[in-house]
Design an enzyme around this catalytic site. Structure first.
Site, PDB file in Angstrom:
ATOM      1  N   ARG A  65       0.839  -1.218   0.000  1.00  0.00           N
ATOM      2  CA  ARG A  65       0.000   0.000   0.000  1.00  0.00           C
ATOM      3  C   ARG A  65       0.864   1.255   0.000  1.00  0.00           C
ATOM      4  O   ARG A  65       0.544   2.259  -0.625  1.00  0.00           O
ATOM      5  CB  ARG A  65      -0.857   0.030   1.277  1.00  0.00           C
ATOM      6  CG  ARG A  65      -2.071  -0.844   1.213  1.00  0.00           C
ATOM      7  CD  ARG A  65      -2.899  -0.683   2.494  1.00  0.00           C
ATOM      8  NE  ARG A  65      -3.954  -1.672   2.552  1.00  0.00           N
ATOM      9  CZ  ARG A  65      -5.147  -1.535   1.964  1.00  0.00           C
ATOM     10  NH1 ARG A  65      -5.422  -0.443   1.301  1.00  0.00           N
ATOM     11  NH2 ARG A  65      -6.055  -2.489   2.042  1.00  0.00           N
ATOM     12  N   VAL A  92      -7.973   2.533   1.505  1.00  0.00           N
ATOM     13  CA  VAL A  92      -7.482   3.076   2.774  1.00  0.00           C
ATOM     14  C   VAL A  92      -6.154   3.760   2.484  1.00  0.00           C
ATOM     15  O   VAL A  92      -5.289   3.177   1.826  1.00  0.00           O
ATOM     16  CB  VAL A  92      -7.288   1.940   3.798  1.00  0.00           C
ATOM     17  CG1 VAL A  92      -6.603   2.454   5.052  1.00  0.00           C
ATOM     18  CG2 VAL A  92      -8.630   1.301   4.137  1.00  0.00           C
ATOM     19  N   HIS A 109     -17.988  10.928   3.436  1.00  0.00           N
ATOM     20  CA  HIS A 109     -18.461   9.624   3.907  1.00  0.00           C
ATOM     21  C   HIS A 109     -19.982   9.682   4.045  1.00  0.00           C
ATOM     22  O   HIS A 109     -20.519  10.652   4.587  1.00  0.00           O
ATOM     23  CB  HIS A 109     -17.818   9.292   5.258  1.00  0.00           C
ATOM     24  CG  HIS A 109     -18.226   7.953   5.781  1.00  0.00           C
ATOM     25  ND1 HIS A 109     -17.711   6.779   5.275  1.00  0.00           N
ATOM     26  CD2 HIS A 109     -19.114   7.596   6.729  1.00  0.00           C
ATOM     27  CE1 HIS A 109     -18.279   5.761   5.898  1.00  0.00           C
ATOM     28  NE2 HIS A 109     -19.133   6.222   6.789  1.00  0.00           N
ATOM     29  N   GLY A 143      -6.829   6.733  11.094  1.00  0.00           N
ATOM     30  CA  GLY A 143      -7.900   5.751  11.308  1.00  0.00           C
ATOM     31  C   GLY A 143      -8.840   5.666  10.119  1.00  0.00           C
ATOM     32  O   GLY A 143      -8.681   6.391   9.130  1.00  0.00           O
TER      33      GLY A 143
HETATM   34  C1  GAR Z   1     -20.375   8.393  -2.100  1.00  0.00           C
HETATM   35  O1  GAR Z   1     -21.603   8.046  -1.507  1.00  0.00           O
HETATM   36  C2  GAR Z   1     -19.324   8.581  -1.021  1.00  0.00           C
HETATM   37  O2  GAR Z   1     -19.829   9.127   0.157  1.00  0.00           O
HETATM   38  C3  GAR Z   1     -18.864   7.174  -0.820  1.00  0.00           C
HETATM   39  O3  GAR Z   1     -18.831   6.603  -2.101  1.00  0.00           O
HETATM   40  C4  GAR Z   1     -19.812   7.225  -2.917  1.00  0.00           C
HETATM   41  C5  GAR Z   1     -19.128   7.707  -4.179  1.00  0.00           C
HETATM   42  O4  GAR Z   1     -20.045   8.203  -5.100  1.00  0.00           O
HETATM   43  N1  GAR Z   1     -17.574   7.141  -0.197  1.00  0.00           N
HETATM   44  C6  GAR Z   1     -17.219   6.249   0.705  1.00  0.00           C
HETATM   45  O5  GAR Z   1     -17.953   5.373   1.095  1.00  0.00           O
HETATM   46  C7  GAR Z   1     -15.803   6.400   1.210  1.00  0.00           C
HETATM   47  N2  GAR Z   1     -15.546   5.476   2.275  1.00  0.00           N
HETATM   48  P1  GAR Z   1     -19.569   9.017  -6.360  1.00  0.00           P
HETATM   49  O6  GAR Z   1     -18.457   8.200  -7.037  1.00  0.00           O
HETATM   50  O7  GAR Z   1     -20.795   9.078  -7.236  1.00  0.00           O
HETATM   51  O8  GAR Z   1     -19.088  10.360  -5.917  1.00  0.00           O
END
Ligand code: GAR
Length: 220
Positions: A65, A92, A109, A143
């Site tokens: 990573r 991550v 998020h 985290g």
């Molecule tokens: C969004 O809902 C974002 O909050 C989530 O992925 C989606 C991406 O949508 N992110 C996570 O879960 C990060 N851990 P998008 O590609 O249409 O912007």
């Protein structure tokens, strides 16, 4: 004008909202480079359409990573990126990226952190029985979804919600708060005090409340 580097893994609807706000002159930022860790995602089409430099750096080509993140850091630095924006980036990140951009990596998020960190959150929210859900933009720390919170939006959860309907309701708010967080950064208003991010000189949210289901009899 803040130089952004946007990292994506998928559809890029948050990327699109940021582009739209930039093009409308509402956001004092420009995207210097968009990097996807997944080939052939729709976010790459969006970048192309708006003449945003983009490339694919596949994590699968790196054993560690840290080595993958080192390549990301070198690419961001080569494009003179100041703020790194994780817009649906499903990797991550390691200390290699965070050391290069301390408190300069923002993530969106789809939950009201610190509740529901991690993945598959919409189903978890529905299953848990919470009456409100939402989304959070935060600075990234070591985290998983634990960094200082910049801005949040709240939406109700309805009895007939599925993961899909809740996702759609939250996503609409994501598209507003991510640009707002970037603009607050661009205006130099974000002050980090321990776990708290204060928005100096910015209006307070109204002292309002929502009750779900509505308190029809007692709401007077
Ligand atoms: C969004 O809902 C974002 O909050 C989530 O992925 C989606 C991406 O949508 N992110 C996570 O879960 C990060 N851990 P998008 O590609 O249409 O912007």
């Amino acid at each position: 004008m803040v130089n952004l580097g946007v990292l994506v893994s998928g559809s890029g609807s948050n990327l699109q909202a940021i582009i739209d706000n930039m093009e409308a002159g509402r956001l004092d930022a420009r995207i210097k480079i968009m990097i996807s860790n997944v080939p052939d995602v729709f976010a790459l089409e969006r970048a192309k359409k708006h003449n945003i430099p983009s490339l694919v750096i596949s994590h699968k080509e790196y054993k560690k990573r840290e080595d993958f993140d080192q390549k990301i850091v070198e690419t961001l630095q080569a494009h003179r990126v100041e703020l790194v924006v994780l817009a649906g980036y499903m990797r991550v990140v390691t200390s290699v990226l965070l050391r290069a951009f301390p408190m300069r990596v923002m993530n969106i998020h789809p939950a009201l952190l610190p509740s529901f960190p991690g993945t598959h959150v919409w189903q978890a929210e529905v299953d848990s029985g919470v009456k409100f859900a939402g989304c959070t933009v935060h600075f990234v720390d070591e985290g998983t979804d634990t960094g200082p919170i910049i801005i949040q939006a709240v939406v109700p959860v309805y009895d007939d919600d599925t993961a899909e309907t809740l996702n759609a309701r939250i996503l609409k708010q994501e598209h507003k708060i991510f640009s707002q967080a970037i603009q607050l950064y661009a205006e130099g208003r974000l002050k980090i005090q321990g776990r708290r991010v204060l928005t100096e000189g910015f209006p307070k949210a109204p002292d309002a409340f929502m009750i779900n289901p509505p308190a029809k009899i007692f709401d007077r």
